[in-house]
Design a protein around this motif. Structure first.
Motif, PDB file in Angstrom:
ATOM      1  N   TRP A   6       0.842  -1.195   0.000  1.00  0.00           N
ATOM      2  CA  TRP A   6       0.000   0.000   0.000  1.00  0.00           C
ATOM      3  C   TRP A   6       0.876   1.243   0.000  1.00  0.00           C
ATOM      4  O   TRP A   6       1.841   1.333   0.739  1.00  0.00           O
ATOM      5  N   GLN A   7       0.523   2.199  -0.857  1.00  0.00           N
ATOM      6  CA  GLN A   7       1.277   3.451  -0.946  1.00  0.00           C
ATOM      7  C   GLN A   7       0.324   4.622  -0.839  1.00  0.00           C
ATOM      8  O   GLN A   7      -0.809   4.552  -1.302  1.00  0.00           O
ATOM      9  N   LYS A   8       0.796   5.690  -0.230  1.00  0.00           N
ATOM     10  CA  LYS A   8      -0.010   6.904  -0.152  1.00  0.00           C
ATOM     11  C   LYS A   8       0.770   8.041  -0.782  1.00  0.00           C
ATOM     12  O   LYS A   8       1.994   7.989  -0.916  1.00  0.00           O
ATOM     13  N   SER A   9       0.066   9.071  -1.137  1.00  0.00           N
ATOM     14  CA  SER A   9       0.674  10.238  -1.748  1.00  0.00           C
ATOM     15  C   SER A   9       1.617  10.922  -0.774  1.00  0.00           C
ATOM     16  O   SER A   9       1.357  10.997   0.426  1.00  0.00           O
ATOM     17  N   SER A  10       2.695  11.454  -1.306  1.00  0.00           N
ATOM     18  CA  SER A  10       3.614  12.219  -0.467  1.00  0.00           C
ATOM     19  C   SER A  10       2.975  13.529  -0.010  1.00  0.00           C
ATOM     20  O   SER A  10       3.471  14.189   0.894  1.00  0.00           O
ATOM     21  N   PHE A  11       1.850  13.917  -0.629  1.00  0.00           N
ATOM     22  CA  PHE A  11       1.134  15.119  -0.229  1.00  0.00           C
ATOM     23  C   PHE A  11       0.254  14.876   0.999  1.00  0.00           C
ATOM     24  O   PHE A  11      -0.243  15.817   1.597  1.00  0.00           O
ATOM     25  N   SER A  12       0.052  13.633   1.372  1.00  0.00           N
ATOM     26  CA  SER A  12      -0.791  13.303   2.533  1.00  0.00           C
ATOM     27  C   SER A  12       0.022  13.493   3.798  1.00  0.00           C
ATOM     28  O   SER A  12       0.972  12.759   4.055  1.00  0.00           O
ATOM     29  N   GLN A  13      -0.349  14.468   4.594  1.00  0.00           N
ATOM     30  CA  GLN A  13       0.381  14.771   5.818  1.00  0.00           C
ATOM     31  C   GLN A  13      -0.175  14.015   7.018  1.00  0.00           C
ATOM     32  O   GLN A  13       0.563  13.650   7.913  1.00  0.00           O
ATOM     33  N   GLN A  14      -1.488  13.810   7.055  1.00  0.00           N
ATOM     34  CA  GLN A  14      -2.113  13.162   8.205  1.00  0.00           C
ATOM     35  C   GLN A  14      -2.538  11.745   7.831  1.00  0.00           C
ATOM     36  O   GLN A  14      -3.193  11.541   6.811  1.00  0.00           O
ATOM     37  N   ALA A  15      -2.194  10.805   8.658  1.00  0.00           N
ATOM     38  CA  ALA A  15      -2.547   9.411   8.388  1.00  0.00           C
ATOM     39  C   ALA A  15      -4.046   9.163   8.474  1.00  0.00           C
ATOM     40  O   ALA A  15      -4.547   8.164   7.977  1.00  0.00           O
ATOM     41  N   SER A  16      -4.792  10.075   9.081  1.00  0.00           N
ATOM     42  CA  SER A  16      -6.224   9.852   9.249  1.00  0.00           C
ATOM     43  C   SER A  16      -7.050  10.313   8.048  1.00  0.00           C
ATOM     44  O   SER A  16      -8.266  10.165   8.045  1.00  0.00           O
ATOM     45  N   SER A  17      -6.427  10.870   7.043  1.00  0.00           N
ATOM     46  CA  SER A  17      -7.194  11.336   5.879  1.00  0.00           C
ATOM     47  C   SER A  17      -6.454  11.035   4.579  1.00  0.00           C
ATOM     48  O   SER A  17      -6.245  11.914   3.754  1.00  0.00           O
ATOM     49  N   CYS A  18      -6.058   9.792   4.422  1.00  0.00           N
ATOM     50  CA  CYS A  18      -5.265   9.408   3.260  1.00  0.00           C
ATOM     51  C   CYS A  18      -5.986   8.376   2.406  1.00  0.00           C
ATOM     52  O   CYS A  18      -6.752   7.556   2.900  1.00  0.00           O
ATOM     53  N   LEU A  31      -7.842   0.270  -3.867  1.00  0.00           N
ATOM     54  CA  LEU A  31      -7.876   1.559  -3.179  1.00  0.00           C
ATOM     55  C   LEU A  31      -8.547   1.387  -1.833  1.00  0.00           C
ATOM     56  O   LEU A  31      -9.510   0.619  -1.712  1.00  0.00           O
ATOM     57  N   ARG A  32      -8.063   2.113  -0.828  1.00  0.00           N
ATOM     58  CA  ARG A  32      -8.697   2.113   0.487  1.00  0.00           C
ATOM     59  C   ARG A  32      -8.428   3.456   1.165  1.00  0.00           C
ATOM     60  O   ARG A  32      -7.481   4.161   0.836  1.00  0.00           O
ATOM     61  N   GLU A  33      -9.277   3.793   2.116  1.00  0.00           N
ATOM     62  CA  GLU A  33      -9.115   5.010   2.907  1.00  0.00           C
ATOM     63  C   GLU A  33      -8.502   4.655   4.254  1.00  0.00           C
ATOM     64  O   GLU A  33      -8.769   3.581   4.802  1.00  0.00           O
ATOM     65  N   SER A  34      -7.729   5.580   4.799  1.00  0.00           N
ATOM     66  CA  SER A  34      -7.083   5.305   6.073  1.00  0.00           C
ATOM     67  C   SER A  34      -8.076   5.173   7.226  1.00  0.00           C
ATOM     68  O   SER A  34      -7.842   4.415   8.155  1.00  0.00           O
ATOM     69  N   ASP A  35      -9.205   5.874   7.152  1.00  0.00           N
ATOM     70  CA  ASP A  35     -10.159   5.794   8.255  1.00  0.00           C
ATOM     71  C   ASP A  35     -11.096   4.587   8.160  1.00  0.00           C
ATOM     72  O   ASP A  35     -11.855   4.324   9.080  1.00  0.00           O
ATOM     73  N   ASN A  36     -11.054   3.831   7.077  1.00  0.00           N
ATOM     74  CA  ASN A  36     -11.844   2.605   6.945  1.00  0.00           C
ATOM     75  C   ASN A  36     -11.068   1.608   6.073  1.00  0.00           C
ATOM     76  O   ASN A  36     -11.494   1.266   4.971  1.00  0.00           O
ATOM     77  N   PRO A  37      -9.931   1.121   6.551  1.00  0.00           N
ATOM     78  CA  PRO A  37      -9.041   0.305   5.727  1.00  0.00           C
ATOM     79  C   PRO A  37      -9.573  -1.076   5.356  1.00  0.00           C
ATOM     80  O   PRO A  37      -9.015  -1.725   4.470  1.00  0.00           O
ATOM     81  N   ASP A  38     -10.655  -1.518   5.997  1.00  0.00           N
ATOM     82  CA  ASP A  38     -11.205  -2.833   5.659  1.00  0.00           C
ATOM     83  C   ASP A  38     -12.057  -2.804   4.397  1.00  0.00           C
ATOM     84  O   ASP A  38     -12.368  -3.853   3.835  1.00  0.00           O
ATOM     85  N   VAL A  39     -12.447  -1.613   3.959  1.00  0.00           N
ATOM     86  CA  VAL A  39     -13.220  -1.465   2.723  1.00  0.00           C
ATOM     87  C   VAL A  39     -12.234  -1.195   1.595  1.00  0.00           C
ATOM     88  O   VAL A  39     -11.544  -0.179   1.587  1.00  0.00           O
ATOM     89  N   ILE A  40     -12.153  -2.113   0.649  1.00  0.00           N
ATOM     90  CA  ILE A  40     -11.195  -2.006  -0.449  1.00  0.00           C
ATOM     91  C   ILE A  40     -11.944  -2.017  -1.770  1.00  0.00           C
ATOM     92  O   ILE A  40     -12.740  -2.922  -2.039  1.00  0.00           O
TER      93      ILE A  40
END
Length: 66
Positions: A6-18, A31-40
């Protein structure tokens, strides 16, 4: 499902909104969101590419009213 890189953008500063992306062995993109990682979500690379090009081109920069 095998472990994905899993990779996130270097522009993402907060782990809770990536938004995270991973290339799957079957050729799809996950694709998945950091606040709901079980939904892919799963998509094809060409489809994701078309969405990103549309975003960059401003195709979704309009406001709809009822």
């Amino acid at each position: 499902m095998p472990d994905l890189n899993w990779q996130k953008s270097s522009f993402s500063q907060q782990a809770s909104s990536c938004l995270y992306l991973a290339a799957a062995p079957d050729g799809t993109v996950k694709l998945r969101e950091s606040d709901n990682p079980d939904v892919i979500l799963t998509t094809a690379p060409a489809t994701l590419g078309a969405l990103i090009r549309g975003i960059k081109a401003g195709e979704f920069d309009h406001i709809r009213t009822a």
